[in-house]
Scaffold this motif. Structure first.
Motif, PDB file in Angstrom:
ATOM      1  N   GLY A 162      61.525  48.471  18.641  1.00 11.62           N
ATOM      2  CA  GLY A 162      60.066  48.497  18.826  1.00 11.62           C
ATOM      3  C   GLY A 162      59.502  50.112  19.011  1.00 11.62           C
ATOM      4  O   GLY A 162      58.545  50.344  18.388  1.00 11.62           O
ATOM      5  N   SER A 163      60.452  51.090  19.598  1.00  8.89           N
ATOM      6  CA  SER A 163      60.026  52.610  19.518  1.00  8.89           C
ATOM      7  C   SER A 163      59.903  52.643  17.754  1.00  8.89           C
ATOM      8  O   SER A 163      59.007  53.704  17.739  1.00  8.89           O
ATOM      9  N   LYS A 164      60.839  52.346  17.201  1.00  7.74           N
ATOM     10  CA  LYS A 164      60.908  52.756  15.921  1.00  7.74           C
ATOM     11  C   LYS A 164      59.526  52.255  15.167  1.00  7.74           C
ATOM     12  O   LYS A 164      58.756  52.913  14.450  1.00  7.74           O
ATOM     13  N   LEU A 165      59.234  50.960  15.359  1.00 14.50           N
ATOM     14  CA  LEU A 165      57.850  50.462  14.818  1.00 14.50           C
ATOM     15  C   LEU A 165      56.791  50.900  15.050  1.00 14.50           C
ATOM     16  O   LEU A 165      55.821  51.112  14.433  1.00 14.50           O
ATOM     17  N   MET A 166      56.690  51.388  16.499  1.00 11.32           N
ATOM     18  CA  MET A 166      55.590  52.121  17.208  1.00 11.32           C
ATOM     19  C   MET A 166      55.355  53.313  16.312  1.00 11.32           C
ATOM     20  O   MET A 166      54.396  53.736  16.059  1.00 11.32           O
ATOM     21  N   SER A 167      56.621  54.006  16.159  1.00  8.15           N
ATOM     22  CA  SER A 167      56.565  55.655  15.548  1.00  8.15           C
ATOM     23  C   SER A 167      55.630  55.369  14.053  1.00  8.15           C
ATOM     24  O   SER A 167      55.137  56.187  13.604  1.00  8.15           O
ATOM     25  N   ALA A 168      56.549  54.198  13.346  1.00  9.22           N
ATOM     26  CA  ALA A 168      55.962  54.012  12.161  1.00  9.22           C
ATOM     27  C   ALA A 168      54.641  53.585  11.910  1.00  9.22           C
ATOM     28  O   ALA A 168      53.829  54.252  11.093  1.00  9.22           O
ATOM     29  N   LYS A 169      54.075  52.939  13.068  1.00 12.86           N
ATOM     30  CA  LYS A 169      52.693  52.352  13.062  1.00 12.86           C
ATOM     31  C   LYS A 169      51.713  53.757  13.171  1.00 12.86           C
ATOM     32  O   LYS A 169      50.525  53.864  12.652  1.00 12.86           O
ATOM     33  N   GLU A 170      52.222  54.550  14.227  1.00 12.33           N
ATOM     34  CA  GLU A 170      51.581  55.996  14.379  1.00 12.33           C
ATOM     35  C   GLU A 170      51.505  56.604  12.990  1.00 12.33           C
ATOM     36  O   GLU A 170      50.531  57.419  12.843  1.00 12.33           O
ATOM     37  N   SER A 171      52.610  56.795  12.334  1.00 13.80           N
ATOM     38  CA  SER A 171      52.676  57.499  11.062  1.00 13.80           C
ATOM     39  C   SER A 171      51.787  56.963  10.192  1.00 13.80           C
ATOM     40  O   SER A 171      51.102  57.586   9.651  1.00 13.80           O
ATOM     41  N   GLU A 173      48.878  55.271  10.613  1.00 10.63           N
ATOM     42  CA  GLU A 173      47.514  55.597  11.250  1.00 10.63           C
ATOM     43  C   GLU A 173      47.292  57.054  10.765  1.00 10.63           C
ATOM     44  O   GLU A 173      46.012  57.265  10.626  1.00 10.63           O
ATOM     45  N   ARG A 174      48.127  57.911  10.863  1.00 13.46           N
ATOM     46  CA  ARG A 174      47.956  59.443  10.552  1.00 13.46           C
ATOM     47  C   ARG A 174      47.777  59.579   9.082  1.00 13.46           C
ATOM     48  O   ARG A 174      46.790  60.258   8.664  1.00 13.46           O
ATOM     49  N   ILE A 175      48.297  58.608   8.135  1.00 11.27           N
ATOM     50  CA  ILE A 175      48.025  58.699   6.984  1.00 11.27           C
ATOM     51  C   ILE A 175      46.810  58.111   6.525  1.00 11.27           C
ATOM     52  O   ILE A 175      46.042  58.814   5.957  1.00 11.27           O
ATOM     53  N   LYS A 176      46.494  56.989   7.079  1.00  7.63           N
ATOM     54  CA  LYS A 176      45.118  56.323   6.986  1.00  7.63           C
ATOM     55  C   LYS A 176      44.059  57.648   7.382  1.00  7.63           C
ATOM     56  O   LYS A 176      42.984  57.596   6.586  1.00  7.63           O
ATOM     57  N   GLN A 177      44.034  58.108   8.453  1.00  8.50           N
ATOM     58  CA  GLN A 177      43.323  59.019   8.828  1.00  8.50           C
ATOM     59  C   GLN A 177      43.066  60.235   7.842  1.00  8.50           C
ATOM     60  O   GLN A 177      41.844  60.868   7.775  1.00  8.50           O
ATOM     61  N   ARG A 178      44.164  60.682   7.306  1.00  4.95           N
ATOM     62  CA  ARG A 178      44.349  61.667   6.591  1.00  4.95           C
ATOM     63  C   ARG A 178      43.526  61.421   5.272  1.00  4.95           C
ATOM     64  O   ARG A 178      42.849  62.190   4.554  1.00  4.95           O
TER      65      ARG A 178
END
Length: 240
Positions: A162-171, A173-178
């Motif tokens: 779950g923590s890994k998935l959360m980290s991947a999701k955050e990554s 989101e950062r790519i989409k924002q960029r």
């Protein structure tokens, strides 16, 4: 009876509550070992039962032998009476009385053995039934313990994943924002270029009918007007 005392001590208590309370390795191992020892005591009790049954059979044989002896001496006592050997008949009668006493003792021993056998059989049957119930509860306890372990493993795994998935999701989101930032910058650049760049002037000249494109349009219109007014076939645009 000491064997059954050990069995009852080992298996005392409510088997259901015992089975339901076992949720750790140590308790399960202890419980299982107690059942193994209880089975060994039941096996010993069965051996004791066979010994008592053997004694009962021996008593039955002895009773048969004594009855035969008693009939034989009674017949000899009758023969002595027939021959007027009263003293001898009385002596033989004493022998018969001794045999009758021994016969009574053997009969009592046989009956006692039979009572012990019946009691031992009942206790063994009850002990085996209790053992079966305990084994069933042990199997359920082991299954429950396995479920607990699997659940804990899954929970830990899901927590880590779950923590890994959360980290991947955050990554992501950062790519989409960029990417969005880059698209916004490009659009902003186009807007600025339209307001301050060369395109602004070209657009204004075009709107005023000035420039190469405006001249070309005027030339085309003039040629078309000339062809329209000329007599005969339309001239080839390439011949003018």
């Amino acid at each position: 009876m000491a064997v059954f005392s050990k069995i009852l001590t080992m298996l005392r208590g409510d088997v259901r509550s015992i089975g339901q309370s076992i949720i750790d390795n140590n308790a399960t191992g202890i419980y299982e070992q107690e059942l193994v020892e209880a089975k060994a005591h039941v096996a010993t009790a069965k051996q004791d039962l066979t010994a008592v049954m053997a004694k009962q059979m021996q008593a039955e044989r002895e009773i048969g032998r004594l009855r035969g002896e008693m009939r034989r001496f009674e017949d000899m006592a009758l023969m002595a009476l027939q021959k007027k050997e009263d003293a001898l008949a009385e002596e033989v009668a004493g022998k018969v009385a001794d045999i009758e006493l021994a016969l009574g003792e053997q009969g009592a021993a046989r009956d006692e053995f039979a009572a012990h056998i019946a009691r031992l059989k009942d206790m063994i049957r009850n002990a085996e039934a209790t053992l079966r119930e305990h084994e069933r509860q042990l199997a359920m306890a082991k299954t429950t313990e396995s479920v607990y372990k699997a659940t804990a493993t899954i929970s830990q795994s899901m927590g880590a994943n779950g923590s890994k998935l959360m980290s991947a999701k955050e990554s992501l989101e950062r790519i989409k924002q960029r990417h969005q930032d880059m698209a916004d910058r490009m659009q902003a650049a186009e807007v600025l270029d339209g307001e301050f760049g060369n395109k602004t002037l070209e657009n204004k000249l075009k709107a005023a009918g000035i420039g190469a494109e405006a001249d070309r349009k005027a030339q085309v219109m003039a040629r078309l007007q000339a062809r329209l007014q000329a007599p005969g076939l339309p001239n080839d645009p390439g011949q003018s």
